[in-house]
Design a protein around this motif. Structure first.
Motif, PDB file in Angstrom:
ATOM      1  N   UNK A  74     -17.969 -30.614   3.482  1.00  0.00           N
ATOM      2  CA  UNK A  74     -18.829 -29.730   2.673  1.00  0.00           C
ATOM      3  C   UNK A  74     -18.114 -28.494   2.128  1.00  0.00           C
ATOM      4  N   UNK A  75     -17.086 -28.036   2.836  1.00  0.00           N
ATOM      5  CA  UNK A  75     -16.391 -26.827   2.357  1.00  0.00           C
ATOM      6  C   UNK A  75     -15.668 -27.077   1.028  1.00  0.00           C
ATOM      7  N   UNK A 172     -27.272 -34.773   1.424  1.00  0.00           N
ATOM      8  CA  UNK A 172     -27.869 -35.607   2.449  1.00  0.00           C
ATOM      9  C   UNK A 172     -27.274 -35.184   3.794  1.00  0.00           C
ATOM     10  N   UNK A 173     -27.697 -35.850   4.900  1.00  0.00           N
ATOM     11  CA  UNK A 173     -27.169 -35.480   6.208  1.00  0.00           C
ATOM     12  C   UNK A 173     -26.200 -36.532   6.709  1.00  0.00           C
ATOM     13  N   UNK A 186     -24.022 -32.992   3.852  1.00  0.00           N
ATOM     14  CA  UNK A 186     -22.914 -33.391   2.972  1.00  0.00           C
ATOM     15  C   UNK A 186     -23.483 -33.627   1.577  1.00  0.00           C
ATOM     16  N   UNK A 187     -22.593 -33.530   0.602  1.00  0.00           N
ATOM     17  CA  UNK A 187     -23.016 -33.691  -0.788  1.00  0.00           C
ATOM     18  C   UNK A 187     -22.482 -35.005  -1.339  1.00  0.00           C
ATOM     19  N   UNK A 188     -23.251 -35.562  -2.233  1.00  0.00           N
ATOM     20  CA  UNK A 188     -22.719 -36.703  -2.994  1.00  0.00           C
ATOM     21  C   UNK A 188     -21.886 -36.087  -4.110  1.00  0.00           C
ATOM     22  N   UNK A 189     -20.616 -36.460  -4.186  1.00  0.00           N
ATOM     23  CA  UNK A 189     -19.726 -35.716  -5.101  1.00  0.00           C
ATOM     24  C   UNK A 189     -20.265 -35.705  -6.536  1.00  0.00           C
ATOM     25  N   UNK A 190     -20.246 -34.527  -7.175  1.00  0.00           N
ATOM     26  CA  UNK A 190     -20.703 -34.448  -8.560  1.00  0.00           C
ATOM     27  C   UNK A 190     -19.573 -34.731  -9.549  1.00  0.00           C
ATOM     28  N   UNK A 191     -18.348 -34.861  -9.043  1.00  0.00           N
ATOM     29  CA  UNK A 191     -17.204 -35.230  -9.886  1.00  0.00           C
ATOM     30  C   UNK A 191     -16.155 -35.843  -8.956  1.00  0.00           C
TER      31      UNK A 191
END
Ligand code: ATP
Length: 487
Positions: A74-75, A172-173, A186-191
Motif C-alpha cells: 500500500x505504501x 480491498x482487504x 490494498x489497492x487494485x493498481x490504477x496504472x
C-alpha cells in the motif's frame, strides 16, 4: 468535432454480434463499464498486444519486459501520490443526484455548441476550462458552468453542488479477516507503471542494463471512473501497455521528443489514416510530469486520447527511495565531457509511453469498420467489412469447400492442416459461398480460399481478397506464401 453516434452504435452492435465484445455478466444485466472479450475479440486484443510487445521489446536493443503483480504494497500508492492526488473534480446536480466529472460536463456543453455552429464559444469555454483545471480553480469552474447555463441532462436544472475531488482507486482487504487492521487495505493498481518503478533496480542489476534503457509491461489496471460510458473507451477494469524509459538527467527533453515521434509512427505503421491522429500537448500536468502530451485519434465520438507520453522526471524513483529507505540510484561510468569524470551516481529521469489496450482495440475497430453498398441497378446488396490490418486480424485465412461432397472437404482440410501451425485458419462448409464470404468480411479475415471441382483437376483454388473482393486462381502450394507475405 466530428460526432457519428450512429457509427459508434453500429460498432458496438457488431462487436456483440460477431463475438468480439460482450457486456460483463450479461445474463445479470451487465456491470457498468466492465466488458468481456469473446472468441474473436480476445484474438484481436492479443494480436494488438503482441504487436506492441514485439515492437517495444524484441525490436529494441535496450528495452526489456516484466510482468508485475496487480496487488502492491500500500505504501507504493502513498509514495506515488495516488492516495493524495489521483482525483477527478466532480460536481453533483442536487435535483437528480447525478454526479459529473467537471471536464466532461463542460466538454459536453462545448460539443453541443459546436454542433450548433457556435464554434467560437465552444473553443473559448474549453480554453478557459483548461486554464482553470491547471490551477485547480474550482470556484472558477463552477462559475464557468453557471455563467454558461450548463444544465443537468437528467433534471434539466442548474442546481449544482460545489466542486469536490473524488479518488479513483479501488481498495480491498488482504488477509483472512477483512477490515481488522488498517494496514490490511490494498489497492487494485490504477496504472501498471508503479510495478516497473519498484522493480527498476532488480531489472537494472540482473539484466546488466545500461542507461538509457526501458522496461515494458502490459497488464490490468482499475479505476473507479465516475462517468463510465462510451463502451470500452472508459472502463473500470482495463488493460494498459506501458514503457518507462530511464535516462540520464538533462537528456529527458530529447527522449521525450523521440518517444512522442516514435509512438505516433507506431500507430501509422499499422496503415491507419494519418489525418485521424493528432497530438494534444497538456497544459494541466499530472503531479509528476514535466512535459506531457496525448496522441489523440478521431473516434466516431470525436478526437480522444488513446496514448499518453509523459516526461515524469525522477519523481517516482525519488519518492520510492524516500518511502522505502532503499537507494534507487544508478552508477553511470560514462565520461562527462564537461568534467572529464564519470557521470557517477544519480536517480534516472523517466519518459513514459502509456497506451490503453482496450482503447487501441476501439481505435482499430473504428478505423476498420465499413458499411458498403454493393447494389446494382438490378439488385440490392451490401456488406459490412472490417478492414483490419492483416497482422491484427483474428483469422488470417478461411478455407471453404464449395460443396460438402465430391472430396472437396478432404482437400480443404488438408490445406487447413498445412497452414494452421503458421497462422490462424478457419474452416467452414455450411451455407452458400456468398454468405460465408460475408461472414468472413464481418470479422475481418483478409483471405478466403475456395476449393471447387477444378481443384481436383489442377490443384488450384480461388483466393479472395477481403478489401477488393477480387478473386484469383492460384496453386495450393502458393496459399501459405501469399498469406505470410501479407503479415
Ligand atoms: P483520461 O483522460 O481519458 O481519463 P488519462 O489521461 O487518465 O485518461 P492515463 O493515466 O494517461 O490516462 O493512462 C494511459 C492510457 O490508459 C490512456 O491513454 C488510455 O488509453 C488508457 N486508459 C486510462 N483510463 C482508462 C479507462 N478508464 N478505460 C480504458 N482505458 C483507459
Amino acid at each position: 468535432m466530428a460526432n457519428d453516434s450512429n457509427k459508434f452504435q453500429a460498432i458496438i452492435s457488431h462487436c456483440k454480434e460477431y463475438g468480439f465484445i460482450f457486456p460483463s455478466s450479461e445474463i445479470y444485466d451487465g456491470l457498468q463499464a466492465v466488458y468481456d472479450y469473446g472468441q474473436m475479440g480476445s484474438e484481436l486484443k492479443k494480436n494488438i498486444k503482441d504487436y506492441w510487445w514485439k515492437s517495444m521489446t524484441q525490436l529494441q536493443d535496450n528495452i526489456v519486459g516484466i510482468d508485475a503483480a496487480i496487488f502492491m504494497h500500500p505504501t507504493v500508492w502513498k509514495a506515488s501520490g495516488h492516495i493524495d492526488n489521483f482525483n477527478d473534480p466532480m460536481i453533483d446536480n442536487k435535483d437528480s443526484n447525478k454526479r459529473y466529472r467537471v471536464d466532461h460536463l463542460i466538454e459536453g456543453f462545448a460539443e453541443e455548441q459546436s454542433a450548433m455552429g457556435n464554434e467560437q464559444l465552444a473553443n473559448d469555454v474549453l480554453a478557459t476550462m483548461e486554464v482553470m483545471l491547471a490551477k485547480d480553480d474550482f470556484a472558477g469552474l463552477k462559475k464557468l458552468i453557471e455563467d454558461n447555463n450548463i444544465k443537468c441532462a437528467i433534471s434539466g436544472t442548474r442546481n449544482w453542488s460545489d466542486i469536490r475531488q473524488f479518488n479513483l482507486m479501488f481498495s480491498t482487504q488482504i488477509g483472512s479477516v477483512a477490515g481488522e487492521e488498517e494496514n490490511s487495505i490494498v489497492y487494485l493498481r490504477p496504472e501498471t507503471a508503479q510495478g516497473i518503478f519498484v522493480n527498476f533496480l532488480n531489472v537494472q542489476k540482473t539484466g546488466r542494463m545500461k542507461i538509457p534503457f526501458g522496461i515494458a509491461q502490459t497488464g490490468k489496471a482499475f479505476r473507479n471512473e465516475i462517468v463510465a460510458r462510451q463502451f470500452i473507451f472508459r472502463m473500470r477494469e482495463f488493460e494498459q501497455m506501458e514503457m518507462q524509459f530511464f535516462v540520464r538527467p538533462g537528456t529527458e527533453g530529447e527522449w521525450y521528443q523521440y518517444w512522442k515521434k516514435t509512438r505516433l509512427e507506431w500507430h501509422l505503421s499499422l496503415g491507419f489514416d494519418p489525418a485521424k491522429f493528432r497530438y494534444h500537448d497538456h497544459l494541466k500536468l499530472a503531479h509528476y510530469a514535466k512535459e506531457a502530451c496525448d496522441i489523440e485519434f478521431e473516434f466516431p465520438i470525436g478526437f480522444k486520447e488513446v496514448e499518453g507520453i509523459h516526461s515524469r522526471t525522477d519523481f517516482d524513483l525519488k519518492q520510492h527511495q524516500e518511502f522505502s529507505k532503499k537507494k534507487l540510484q544508478y552508477f553511470d561510468n560514462d565520461i562527462d565531457p564537461v568534467t572529464g569524470k564519470p557521470f557517477g551516481n544519480y536517480i534516472p529521469y523517466v519518459v513514459e509511453t502509456s497506451i490503453g489496450l482496450d482503447r487501441m482495440f476501439l481505435l482499430v475497430m473504428s478505423s476498420a469498420y465499413e458499411e458498403q453498398d454493393l447494389g446494382t441497378a438490378e439488385r440490392a446488396d451490401s456488406r459490412v467489412v472490417l478492414k483490419l490490418p492483416n497482422q491484427l486480424a483474428p483469422v488470417k485465412l478461411a478455407i471453404l469447400p464449395l460443396v460438402k461432397k465430391d472430396g472437396l472437404p478432404e482437400i480443404a482440410k488438408k490445406i487447413m492442416d498445412d497452414c494452421r501451425s503458421s497462422f490462424r485458419c478457419f474452416y467452414e462448409e455450411k451455407d452458400t459461398i456468398g454468405k460465408r464470404y460475408r461472414r468472413m468480411d464481418a470479422i475481418g479475415t483478409p483471405f478466403c480460399v475456395t476449393v471447387d471441382q477444378q481443384t481436383k483437376e489442377d490443384n488450384t483454388v480461388t483466393i479472395r481478397h477481403r478489401d477488393s473482393m477480387e478473386q484469383e486462381r492460384v496453386g495450393i502450394e502458393k496459399i501459405k506464401e501469399i498469406v505470410q507475405a501479407s503479415l
